[in-house]
Design an enzyme around this catalytic site. Structure first.
Site, PDB file in Angstrom:
ATOM      1  N   GLY A 199       0.823  -1.212   0.000  1.00 46.03           N
ATOM      2  CA  GLY A 199       0.000   0.000   0.000  1.00 46.03           C
ATOM      3  C   GLY A 199       0.853   1.255   0.000  1.00 46.03           C
ATOM      4  O   GLY A 199       2.009   1.236  -0.431  1.00 46.03           O
ATOM      5  N   SER A 200       0.269   2.327   0.506  1.00 46.25           N
ATOM      6  CA  SER A 200       0.940   3.626   0.442  1.00 46.25           C
ATOM      7  C   SER A 200       1.965   3.782   1.566  1.00 46.25           C
ATOM      8  O   SER A 200       1.901   3.077   2.583  1.00 46.25           O
ATOM      9  CB  SER A 200      -0.108   4.725   0.542  1.00 46.25           C
ATOM     10  OG  SER A 200      -0.793   4.596   1.772  1.00 46.25           O
ATOM     11  N   VAL A 220       0.368   4.773   5.099  1.00 47.90           N
ATOM     12  CA  VAL A 220      -0.260   3.654   5.823  1.00 47.90           C
ATOM     13  C   VAL A 220       0.821   2.650   6.231  1.00 47.90           C
ATOM     14  O   VAL A 220       0.754   2.065   7.313  1.00 47.90           O
ATOM     15  CB  VAL A 220      -1.398   3.008   4.992  1.00 47.90           C
ATOM     16  CG1 VAL A 220      -2.005   1.837   5.741  1.00 47.90           C
ATOM     17  CG2 VAL A 220      -2.479   4.036   4.669  1.00 47.90           C
ATOM     18  N   GLY A 221       1.838   2.499   5.411  1.00 44.44           N
ATOM     19  CA  GLY A 221       2.959   1.612   5.742  1.00 44.44           C
ATOM     20  C   GLY A 221       3.570   1.969   7.091  1.00 44.44           C
ATOM     21  O   GLY A 221       3.889   1.088   7.905  1.00 44.44           O
ATOM     22  N   GLU A 231       5.562  -3.284   1.055  1.00 42.54           N
ATOM     23  CA  GLU A 231       5.635  -3.055  -0.395  1.00 42.54           C
ATOM     24  C   GLU A 231       4.944  -1.725  -0.652  1.00 42.54           C
ATOM     25  O   GLU A 231       3.713  -1.643  -0.672  1.00 42.54           O
ATOM     26  CB  GLU A 231       4.908  -4.189  -1.149  1.00 42.54           C
ATOM     27  CG  GLU A 231       5.580  -5.552  -1.042  1.00 42.54           C
ATOM     28  CD  GLU A 231       6.815  -5.677  -1.921  1.00 42.54           C
ATOM     29  OE1 GLU A 231       7.017  -4.838  -2.830  1.00 42.54           O
ATOM     30  OE2 GLU A 231       7.593  -6.618  -1.696  1.00 42.54           O
ATOM     31  N   CYS A 261       2.049   0.279  -9.350  1.00 39.06           N
ATOM     32  CA  CYS A 261       3.114   0.788  -8.473  1.00 39.06           C
ATOM     33  C   CYS A 261       4.459   0.892  -9.189  1.00 39.06           C
ATOM     34  O   CYS A 261       5.304   1.686  -8.804  1.00 39.06           O
ATOM     35  CB  CYS A 261       3.235  -0.090  -7.240  1.00 39.06           C
ATOM     36  SG  CYS A 261       3.480  -1.810  -7.659  1.00 39.06           S
TER      37      CYS A 261
END
Ligand code: NAD
Length: 453
Positions: free
Chosen positions: A188-189, A192-193, A210, A244
């Site tokens: 994800g972003s 949020v990571g 990732e 991505c």
């Protein structure tokens, strides 16, 4: 009371029972996952079209067949991947057995992103099952149709004692993360990571992140411009730019830009026609929030190709921007939509300096007929992955690790790398009970030992 604690308690009990350890069990689960992909293919295609307007061809190559390939690769190699690995020994362990045991980790959590909602959820799942773990899968709530097919379909293929799907968004995921997992695999972003990493830290849970980034695509003056343009247009506008590893921006000299522009225009016209809105092969942004964010990026620089939008349909035409400045939003945030800015620099050196000054991206690309130029970009920059004279193709190989570096994340997967991610390399030494005379050397008292000092 945490709403997930009961479910997690039973998964933990299944883990402790050892049910997921035998190779036969793992293979059966993987075969069932393969059957899910075959038998639910049309439901998956339908859902991907509803969520992202993906064409059946794109859904097949980038989602379903891509994942099936990982299942097959894993089934074909699991025996050898699971084998104990015998290691070298020293004098004191000469008669022993030293090896790495490929141990499962436990109960693992996979949290996935919306843009390739099958691939990104199920490719990690392949490795987690193959490595012998119990798994909780949290698909993206944003691709809601695909989330539904996964949630309704998977539990009737995979063993409900060892596998669970959890639905929901930030609120539910926050609650889920209060529980202890033995590994977390997040896609994800970046923002949020960071939240996931903080939650993992509370339980000292190892994880893979990732994430995304701004992937540069250097185009050199010595180039087959039409071939380069075809490949860039394909990689950029696939899934309406929500990839991505899509090239985030092109970086080149003004001379190159002038030669590249008509070729980009030609490729865009050939691929999507004069009105891409009517093309069955061009996708849509996933929702209005995403549409608003990407449309705002059109204010950077000048629109050279495209630029049309339709809010009612989350449509943004394939667009090329020129005369963008480094300080403008399109050169600051990850584009993640069908907008390709072209950023001009004086030469290759300046391009390399520009790329190096920024956070290491998930992917970097370089196009040139001169292999020295491609190698220079490879040698002097850093990124999760690299592809010379094409886009995305490096990630189609199960033999290559896929993952980020720096702010684009850490950890790697695909093929055996996924199995390794979900495996603990357990250092194991087996010794005999005899030959005690050799051991007396290391037992106290040490008073009479000659250290040669
Ligand atoms: P996102 O970070 O918004 O969401 C990812 C997951 O996190 C979702 O399942 C979501 O429910 C959950 N989530 C969201 N907010 C949360 C919170 N506050 N607390 C806990 N969980 C939360 O990402 P997205 O918009 O779905 O995906 C786009 C991003 O993912 C882009 O940055 C893209 O580059 C990146 N991405 C990376 C890869 C990769 O392989 N490296 C692949 C695809 C997408």
């Amino acid at each position: 009371m945490n709403p997930y604690s009961g479910r997690l308690k039973s998964l933990r009990a299944a883990w402790l029972s050892g049910k997921t350890r035998p190779i036969e069990y793992r293979k059966k689960q993987l075969e069932a996952l393969g059957r899910f992909l075959d038998e639910k293919k049309s439901d998956l295609f339908h859902a991907l079209h509803e969520d992202l307007r993906k064409s059946a061809f794109e859904s097949e190559i980038s989602e379903v067949a891509f994942t099936k390939n990982e299942v097959m690769e894993t089934l074909n190699n699991l025996d050898s991947w699971m084998k104990d690995e015998y290691m070298s020994k020293n004098l004191a362990t000469k008669f022993d057995s030293a090896f790495i045991r490929k141990d499962p980790i436990g109960v693992v959590l996979i949290i996935s992103a919306y843009n390739y909602p099958i691939n990104i959820a199920l490719v990690p799942l392949v490795g987690a099952i193959a490595a012998g773990n119990c798994v909780v899968l949290k698909p993206s709530e944003i691709s809601s149709s695909t989330e539904r097919v996964l949630t309704e379909g998977l539990p009737s293929y995979l063993d409900p004692e060892t596998f669970a799907v959890v639905t929901g968004g930030p609120e539910e995921t926050t609650k889920l993360l209060e529980n202890k997992f033995d590994y977390i695999f997040f896609t994800g972003s970046r923002n949020v990571g960071k939240i996931i990493m903080t939650a993992a830290a509370k339980h000292v849970t190892p994880l893979t992140l990732e994430l995304g980034g701004k992937n540069p695509c250097y185009v050199d003056e010595s180039c087959d411009f039409q071939n380069a343009a075809n490949r860039i247009v394909w990689g950029k506008f696939l899934n309406a730019g929500q990839t991505c590893v899509a090239p985030d921006y092109v970086i080149c000299s003004i001379t190159t830009r002038e030669k590249l522009m008509p070729c980009l225009q030609k490729a865009m016209h050939e691929f999507y026609g004069s009105n891409p809105r009517e093309s069955p092969d061009f996708g849509r942004l996933v929702n209005n929030r995403s549409f608003q964010r990407v449309r705002a990026l059109l204010k950077s620089g000048q629109v050279a190709i495209g630029g049309e939008t339709d809010e009612s349909d989350c449509y943004i035409a394939p667009t090329v921007l020129v005369d963008v400045k480094e300080s403008e939003p399109v050169m600051q945030e990850e584009v993640f939509g069908p907008i390709l800015p072209i950023f001009t620099v004086a030469d290759l050196d300046e391009a390399i300096q520009f790329i190096k000054r920024r956070d290491p991206p998930l992917a970097a690309y370089a196009f040139s007929s001169n292999s020295k130029v491609v190698n220079q970009v490879l040698d002097f920059t850093s990124s999760g992955g690299f592809c010379g004279n094409d886009i995305l193709m490096h990630m189609t190989l199960v033999s290559l690790p896929f993952g980020g570096v720096g702010y684009s994340g850490f950890g790697k997967y695909h093929g055996k790398f996924t199995f390794d991610t979900f495996t603990h390399y357990r250092a194991s030494l087996l010794r005999g009970m005899g030959m005690e005379s050799l051991n007396t050397l290391r037992y106290p008292p040490y008073a009479n030992r000659n250290l040669g000092l």
